[in-house]
Write a protein that holds these residues in place. Structure first.
Motif, PDB file in Angstrom:
ATOM      1  N   VAL A   1       0.826  -1.208   0.000  1.00 16.38           N
ATOM      2  CA  VAL A   1       0.000   0.000   0.000  1.00 16.38           C
ATOM      3  C   VAL A   1       0.860   1.259   0.000  1.00 16.38           C
ATOM      4  O   VAL A   1       0.509   2.264  -0.616  1.00 16.38           O
ATOM      5  CB  VAL A   1      -0.941  -0.018   1.226  1.00 16.38           C
ATOM      6  CG1 VAL A   1      -1.632   1.314   1.402  1.00 16.38           C
ATOM      7  CG2 VAL A   1      -1.966  -1.118   1.075  1.00 16.38           C
TER       8      VAL A   1
ATOM      9  N   PRO B   1       3.324   3.849  -3.418  1.00 10.94           N
ATOM     10  CA  PRO B   1       3.241   5.182  -4.032  1.00 10.94           C
ATOM     11  C   PRO B   1       3.710   6.299  -3.104  1.00 10.94           C
ATOM     12  O   PRO B   1       4.267   7.307  -3.566  1.00 10.94           O
ATOM     13  CB  PRO B   1       1.751   5.347  -4.361  1.00 10.94           C
ATOM     14  CG  PRO B   1       1.058   4.158  -3.849  1.00 10.94           C
ATOM     15  CD  PRO B   1       2.050   3.154  -3.395  1.00 10.94           C
ATOM     16  N   LEU B   2       3.520   6.128  -1.790  1.00  7.55           N
ATOM     17  CA  LEU B   2       3.929   7.167  -0.839  1.00  7.55           C
ATOM     18  C   LEU B   2       5.441   7.269  -0.771  1.00  7.55           C
ATOM     19  O   LEU B   2       6.000   8.370  -0.698  1.00  7.55           O
ATOM     20  CB  LEU B   2       3.386   6.834   0.555  1.00  7.55           C
ATOM     21  CG  LEU B   2       1.890   6.986   0.701  1.00  7.55           C
ATOM     22  CD1 LEU B   2       1.379   6.218   1.894  1.00  7.55           C
ATOM     23  CD2 LEU B   2       1.564   8.452   0.829  1.00  7.55           C
TER      24      LEU B   2
ATOM     25  N   LEU C   1       6.791   8.882  -3.918  1.00 12.01           N
ATOM     26  CA  LEU C   1       6.554  10.327  -4.034  1.00 12.01           C
ATOM     27  C   LEU C   1       7.751  11.110  -3.528  1.00 12.01           C
ATOM     28  O   LEU C   1       8.140  12.114  -4.133  1.00 12.01           O
ATOM     29  CB  LEU C   1       5.288  10.694  -3.243  1.00 12.01           C
ATOM     30  CG  LEU C   1       4.785  12.120  -3.356  1.00 12.01           C
ATOM     31  CD1 LEU C   1       4.462  12.449  -4.797  1.00 12.01           C
ATOM     32  CD2 LEU C   1       3.547  12.313  -2.501  1.00 12.01           C
ATOM     33  N   SER C   2       8.365  10.684  -2.424  1.00  9.96           N
ATOM     34  CA  SER C   2       9.558  11.374  -1.925  1.00  9.96           C
ATOM     35  C   SER C   2      10.387  10.385  -1.130  1.00  9.96           C
ATOM     36  O   SER C   2      10.194  10.232   0.072  1.00  9.96           O
ATOM     37  CB  SER C   2       9.167  12.555  -1.050  1.00  9.96           C
ATOM     38  OG  SER C   2       8.529  12.101   0.111  1.00  9.96           O
TER      39      SER C   2
ATOM     40  N   THR D   1       5.327  11.184   6.836  1.00 12.67           N
ATOM     41  CA  THR D   1       5.106  11.648   5.466  1.00 12.67           C
ATOM     42  C   THR D   1       5.398  13.130   5.332  1.00 12.67           C
ATOM     43  O   THR D   1       6.176  13.543   4.495  1.00 12.67           O
ATOM     44  CB  THR D   1       3.666  11.397   5.001  1.00 12.67           C
ATOM     45  OG1 THR D   1       2.776  11.858   6.020  1.00 12.67           O
ATOM     46  CG2 THR D   1       3.416   9.941   4.732  1.00 12.67           C
TER      47      THR D   1
END
Lengths: 489, 220
Positions: free
Chosen positions: B116, B119-120, B123-124, B173
Motif C-alpha cells: 500500500v 506510491p507514498l 513520491l519522496s 510523510t
C-alpha cells in the motif's frame, strides 16, 4: 459582521451547553433555553444564506472557518431539525414512563447543545482537518446521548457506536493525512494544504497514486459515519436506542453532515483523478447500502429499527446522487437531505411518543393506533407517507430529480436497480406501518390522545416544512442553485 | 546528528514501534498489553523527536514531548486504571483467533502495508518515508485487534494502536499536520478514550462483565 455570522452557530449552543452544565435542566425554565439557542442558529443560517448568495463565500478565523452556499444550506437543515428536536425535548423527557433524574437531564441538555455546535462547526469548517475534528466530536458527545436510558440495550448500542465510528473516522484521518502529504508535495504550504477550497483549485497538481489511496480511505471513513456499507453496523442500534429527539438529530442531520464531508472531498477528487474513480466507489457503496437496508426492512420487527433502516435507504439514494455528481443531481441530493431530515425528525419524535404508551418498540406490540390515538397515529402516518415519497412531500420531487439526473448521466442501470430496491422498501414500510396503525380497537380501552396538542406542535411544524419544500422551494431556489454549483463546479 | 546516524536512530525507533504492536497482538493478558502500548507511545515520541532534531525544528521537539506525555503517560494510565478497577477482567477469554494465527496475520498485514505504501515512498524517497510501512502495519494490526478481541479494554487498546499508527504516518510523510489540527486530534482521542472507559464501567455494571460476546441483545 460576516465573522459573527459564522461564529454564532458555534458559540451560542456552546454557551447554552455551559448554562445547562451550570444550572441544570429545569422543566418550564432552562428546558426552553435549548430552543432559544437553536432558533438563533436557524435565524443566523437564514442571514448567512442571504449573505453568501448575494456576496459569495464568507471567511472567518483566518480561513479555518469558511461558509459558501453549500455550508449555508447544510446549516439551514441543522437549524431547522435542531429547532424541532429542542422544541420537542421538554415534552419527551416529561412524558417518559420513568422520569429521568436531574443529573441525567443536565447531561442531556449539555450534550445535545454540544452536539449541535459540533455539527455546525463541521459544515462551517474551511479546513478538512477542522471538519474531521468536528465530525469525531459528534461521535464523542452523542455516545452518552445514545446510552441516555442506561438500559442494557442502550449501553450495548452506545459501545458499538463509539467503537465502530471512532475506528472508521480514524481511517478517514489516515486518508486526510495522506492527502496532506500529497498537497505538501504539490507545493502547498502547511496552513493551506488541507483547506478544501485551495485543494480544489490545485487538485490537478496532486500526485494521483497517493490521492487515490487518500480519497478512498477518507470516503470509506466518512461514509461509515453516514451509515454507508461496509461500516454501517452501528446505525440501527444507535438510532433505535437513543432518545427520540437525539435519534431525530442523528438521522436527520448528522448522516447528511457526514455526506457533506464526502461532497467536499469530491470537489478535490474529481479534478485530481477524473470523475470515474469516486463515482465507481460511491456507486458500489450506495447500491450495497440500498440493498442491505431493503433486505433488513422486509423482515423488520421493531419500528425504531425500521426507521433507522429507512434512513440507511435514503442515505443510499443520496450517495447514489453524489455518484452521479452532475449539478442537477447535487441539487436533488440537497433537497432530498432537507426533506428526509424534516420527515425523519417527525417520524422519530412520534415513534418516541408511541413507545411511551407501549411496553416495547416491537411492531407486534402496537395495534390499531389510528383508532386508539388518532392524533399521534396521524402524525406518524403522515411522516411515513412523506418518507415513502408521496407528493406533496419534498422527497417526491427530489427522488424524481435524482432519477432524471442519473438517467441523463448515463447511469440508467444503477437508477433502475435503485428504483427496484426503493419499491421493495416502500412495500415493506407500508406493510409494517399499516400493521401498527390499522386493525380493530379493543372495545374495553377508551381512545386517548397519546400526545398533547402542545407536544404535537413541533411535529406539525416539521410536516408543514416538508410539504412546503415539496410544493415550492420559493426563496430558497437561489441558495439551492448556488449550493449545487459549489458541490459540482 | 549525521545523515547515516539519523537514519539508524529512525530505523531503531520504528523497529521498536512495530515490535510493540506485534507484542500486543501476541499477549492475551491485559496488563502487559497496556505496558507494551506505553512503550509504543515512547517509540512514537522518539520518532517525532528524531525528526525534530534532524530538521532543527523546536515545534516538532515540543510536539514530541506532548505526544510522549499523552501516549506513554496519560492514555496507558487511563487504561491501567480501568484494569485495576476490575481485576477479574485481566485476561482475554476465548480468543477468536489464536496466537499463532494472529502472528501469521501480522506478517500478512506487514506485506500488505509494504504494497500500500509504495506510491507514498515513491513520491519522496527519504529515510523517513522508507519506514512508512512500519507505521501502516501498526494501523492494520490495531484494526485487526479491534476486530478479533472480545474484551472491551482490548478493543480500546486496538483503537489506540490504530491511532498511534496514523500519527506516525502523519509525521513520517509530511512532518505532521498543522499544529492546531494535531491538537484537535489529540484532544478528540483523549476524550474518545475517556468515553470508552466510562462506557466500560457502565457495561460492567449492567452486564456484570465486559466480554463483548455478552452483547447480543440488539440484532436483526
Amino acid at each position: 459582521m460576516n465573522t459573527a455570522l459564522v461564529l454564532v452557530p458555534i458559540l451560542v449552543p456552546v454557551a447554552i451547553a455551559a448554562l445547562y452544565a451550570a444550572v441544570g435542566w429545569r422543566p418550564g425554565g432552562t428546558a426552553w433555553a435549548g430552543l432559544l439557542a437553536t432558533a438563533l442558529v436557524a435565524a443566523d443560517a437564514i442571514a448567512l444564506a442571504a449573505t453568501v448568495t448575494r456576496h459569495g463565500p464568507v471567511r472567518a478565523a483566518g480561513g479555518w472557518l469558511r461558509a459558501d452556499a453549500l455550508s449555508a444550506w447544510m446549516l439551514l437543515g441543522i437549524g431547522a431539525v435542531a429547532v424541532l428536536a429542542c422544541w420537542a425535548s421538554p415534552a419527551y423527557l416529561a412524558a417518559a414512563p420513568e422520569p429521568a433524574t436531574p443529573r441525567r437531564t443536565r447531561w442531556y441538555g449539555t450534550l445535545l447543545q454540544l452536539f449541535i455546535a459540533a455539527m455546525a462547526t463541521a459544515v462551517l469548517a474551511g479546513n478538512l482537518g477542522v471538519l474531521w475534528v468536528a465530525v469525531e466530536a459528534t461521535t464523542i458527545v452523542t455516545a452518552f446521548l445514545v446510552g441516555h436510558h442506561r438500559t442494557r440495550t442502550a449501553l450495548e448500542a452506545a459501545w458499538k457506536y463509539v467503537v465502530i465510528c471512532s475506528a472508521a473516522i480514524a481511517i478517514a484521518l489516515l486518508g486526510l493525512v495522506l492527502l496532506y502529504d500529497a498537497a505538501r508535495h504539490a507545493g502547498l504550504d502547511g496552513a493551506h494544504a488541507l483547506d478544501w477550497s485551495v485543494l480544489a483549485t490545485h487538485a490537478h497538481t496532486l500526485d494521483p497514486a497517493v490521492t487515490r489511496i487518500a480519497i478512498g480511505l477518507a470516503v470509506l471513513g466518512f461514509g461509515a459515519k453516514a451509515g454507508l456499507v461496509p461500516l454501517h453496523a452501528w446505525l440501527p442500534d444507535a438510532h433505535s436506542q437513543a432518545p427520540a429527539p437525539v435519534s431525530a438529530l442523528m438521522s436527520g442531520v448528522l448522516l447528511p453532515v457526514a455526506l457533506y464531508a464526502v461532497l467536499r472531498l469530491k470537489t478535490v477528487a474529481d479534478p485530481a483523478l477524473g470523475t470515474g474513480y469516486l463515482r465507481t466507489l460511491l456507486l458500489i457503496m450506495a447500491l450495497a447500502t440500498l440493498a442491505l437496508a431493503t433486505l433488513l426492512l422486509i423482515g423488520q420487527r421493531d419500528y425504531k429499527r425500521m426507521l433507522a433502516y429507512s434512513s440507511m435507504e435514503h442515505m443510499g439514494l443520496i450517495a447514489l446522487a453524489a455518484a452521479v455528481g452532475t449539478r442537477l443531481a447535487i441539487a436533488a441530493l440537497l433537497l432530498h437531505m432537507a426533506g428526509h431530515g424534516l420527515a425523519k425528525t417527525v417520524a422519530f419524535l412520534s415513534s418516541g411518543h408511541i413507545l411511551h404508551h407501549h411496553p416495547s418498540s416491537r411492531i407486534a406490540d402496537v395495534h390499531a393506533l389510528a383508532s386508539r390515538m388518532p392524533l399521534l397515529a396521524g402524525l406518524f402516518a403522515a411522516a411515513v407517507l412523506a418518507l415513502l415519497g408521496f407528493p406533496p412531500a419534498a422527497l417526491f420531487a427530489s427522488e424524481l430529480a435524482i432519477a432524471r439526473a442519473g438517467a441523463s448521466a448515463g447511469l440508467g442501470w444503477a437508477i433502475a436497480a435503485a428504483l427496484i430496491l426503493v419499491a421493495i422498501a416502500f412495500a415493506a414500510l407500508t406493510v409494517h406501518s399499516g400493521r401498527m396503525l390499522l386493525g380493530p380497537r379493543d372495545p374495553s380501552t377508551a381512545p386517548s390522545t397519546g400526545i398533547t396538542r402542545r407536544a404535537a406542535l413541533p411535529l406539525i411544524a416539521g410536516l408543514l416544512g416538508v410539504t412546503a419544500l415539496g410544493i415550492t422551494i420559493g426563496p430558497l431556489s437561489d441558495l439551492l442553485n448556488a449550493a449545487a454549483l459549489a458541490g459540482a463546479p | 546528528m549525521t545523515d547515516s546516524s539519523y537514519a539508524q536512530y529512525l530505523d531503531l525507533a520504528a523497529g521498536l514501534f512495530l515490535l510493540t504492536a506485534v507484542g500486543v497482538l501476541w499477549r492475551h493478558q491485559l496488563a502487559p498489553m497496556v505496558r507494551l502500548f506505553a512503550v509504543q507511545g515512547f517509540a512514537l515520541a522518539a520518532i517525532v523527536g528524531i525528526l525534530g532534531a534532524h530538521h532543527h525544528s523546536i515545534e516538532l521537539l515540543l510536539v514530541a514531548v506532548g505526544l510522549g506525555a499523552l501516549r506513554a503517560g496519560v492514555l496507558p494510565w487511563l487504561a491501567g486504571r480501568a484494569l485495576r478497577n476490575a481485576p477479574a477482567e485481566a485476561r482475554e477469554t476465548r480468543p477468536v483467533v489464536n496466537v499463532a494465527s494472529s502472528l501469521l496475520a501480522a506478517a500478512a498485514l506487514t506485506l500488505l502495508a509494504y504494497a500500500v505504501t509504495r506510491p507514498l515512498v515513491a513520491l519522496s524517497p527519504s529515510p523517513a518515508t522508507t519506514i512508512l510501512p512500519a507505521a501502516v502495519t501498526v494501523v492494520l494490526v490495531g484494526f485487526f485487534i479491534l476486530v478479533t478481541r472480545r474484551r472491551a479494554l482490548s478493543q480500546v487498546v486496538g483503537f489506540l494502536l490504530l491511532d498511534n499508527g496514523i500519527t506516525a504516518t502523519a509525521f513520517l510523510t509530511a512532518a505532521g499536520v498543522p499544529l492546531i489540527v494535531e491538537l484537535g486530534i489529540s484532544f478528540d482521542l483523549l476524550l474518545a478514550v475517556l468515553v470508552m472507559q466510562m462506557l466500560t464501567t457502565r457495561l460492567r455494571a449492567a452486564f456484570g462483565t465486559t466480554d463483548l460476546d455478552e452483547l447480543r441483545e440488539l440484532h436483526d
